[in-house]
Design an enzyme around this catalytic site. Sequence first.
Site, PDB file in Angstrom:
ATOM      1  N   ASP A 136       0.836  -1.210   0.000  1.00 49.24           N
ATOM      2  CA  ASP A 136       0.000   0.000   0.000  1.00 49.24           C
ATOM      3  C   ASP A 136       0.871   1.260   0.000  1.00 49.24           C
ATOM      4  O   ASP A 136       1.989   1.255   0.509  1.00 49.24           O
ATOM      5  CB  ASP A 136      -0.913  -0.024   1.246  1.00 49.24           C
ATOM      6  CG  ASP A 136      -2.101   0.924   1.112  1.00 49.24           C
ATOM      7  OD1 ASP A 136      -2.356   1.417  -0.007  1.00 49.24           O
ATOM      8  OD2 ASP A 136      -2.766   1.169   2.133  1.00 49.24           O
ATOM      9  N   ASN A 178     -11.058  -2.191  -5.519  1.00 48.63           N
ATOM     10  CA  ASN A 178     -10.235  -1.297  -6.348  1.00 48.63           C
ATOM     11  C   ASN A 178     -10.861  -0.990  -7.715  1.00 48.63           C
ATOM     12  O   ASN A 178     -10.461  -0.041  -8.384  1.00 48.63           O
ATOM     13  CB  ASN A 178      -8.819  -1.871  -6.539  1.00 48.63           C
ATOM     14  CG  ASN A 178      -7.960  -1.814  -5.289  1.00 48.63           C
ATOM     15  OD1 ASN A 178      -7.137  -2.684  -5.032  1.00 48.63           O
ATOM     16  ND2 ASN A 178      -8.124  -0.770  -4.469  1.00 48.63           N
TER      17      ASN A 178
END
Length: 252
Positions: free
Chosen positions: A21, A69
């Site tokens: 991330d 996502n």
Amino acid sequence: MSVKDRLDINNIPEHVAIIMDGNGRWAKSKGQMRLFGHAMGVESVREALKAATEIKVKYLTLYAFSTENWNRPKEEVDGLMDLLVTTIANEIESLNENDVRLDAIGNIDELPTKCNQELKNAIERTKSNKGTCLILALNYSSKFEIKSAIKQIAEKYKQGEIELSDISDQMVSDHLFTAGIPDPELMIRTSGELRISNFLLWQLAYSELHFTPIFWPEFKKENFYQAIYDYQNRERRFGMVSEQINKANEEA
Ligand code: IPE
Ligand code: IPE
Ligand code: MG
């Protein structure tokens, strides 16, 4: 002495999972577009994989794209899919040279066709490798994974193939995408976020969690070894008390 030299080679986790991330924020901090961050993140994938193979971690699972996502702006999603296709195609040779087997978890069949084909091709071409298994979590949702395990088991019950009393932890594990793969002993998340984001909810039940503020594109081999070192200094109690763990260690 480097962190790697300080590792106990007899206590290397068999399975390490990583939530990669911080690509977007890293790019922004450099005045760049988010996609630049994703492209630079590929180098960190190579670093983590190299580090894992060097210390013989058997499974390395990388969270590359969640079902959530898809909600990102279309150009970012398209860019990520393109990056995936080119990276997988470019890396096959190096995976084979390093005896790495590629695998994937998630709704792979619902990825764009090119991506799905490239992935399946790479999985096929690396399937005989015996070193580290690199597992990409793609179009992955842990809630979806658990829900489909429940549906498959319910169907078997309905067909009279199993009794209610047959439903065990092992049976649930056997119906997940990760069937046959040991649960991760260690889960790392970069970028300072302190959450799981729908990743391996069942499999992480007893994993040690390592959170680092480093953004993914800055994650290097040393950071991976540091996470392993921290893991080796944790006491995994599994519900017991310290004294029991010490006694079991002395007897081993
Ligand atoms: C992780 O980085 C990569 C993916 C989720 C595909 P992010 O893109 O989430 O970067 P941040 O969290 O916005 O900085
Ligand atoms: C998790 O990161 C998914 C991947 C790393 C692929 P996100 O950046 O999407 O997670 P949230 O939305 O911040 O929880
Ligand atoms: Mg993020």
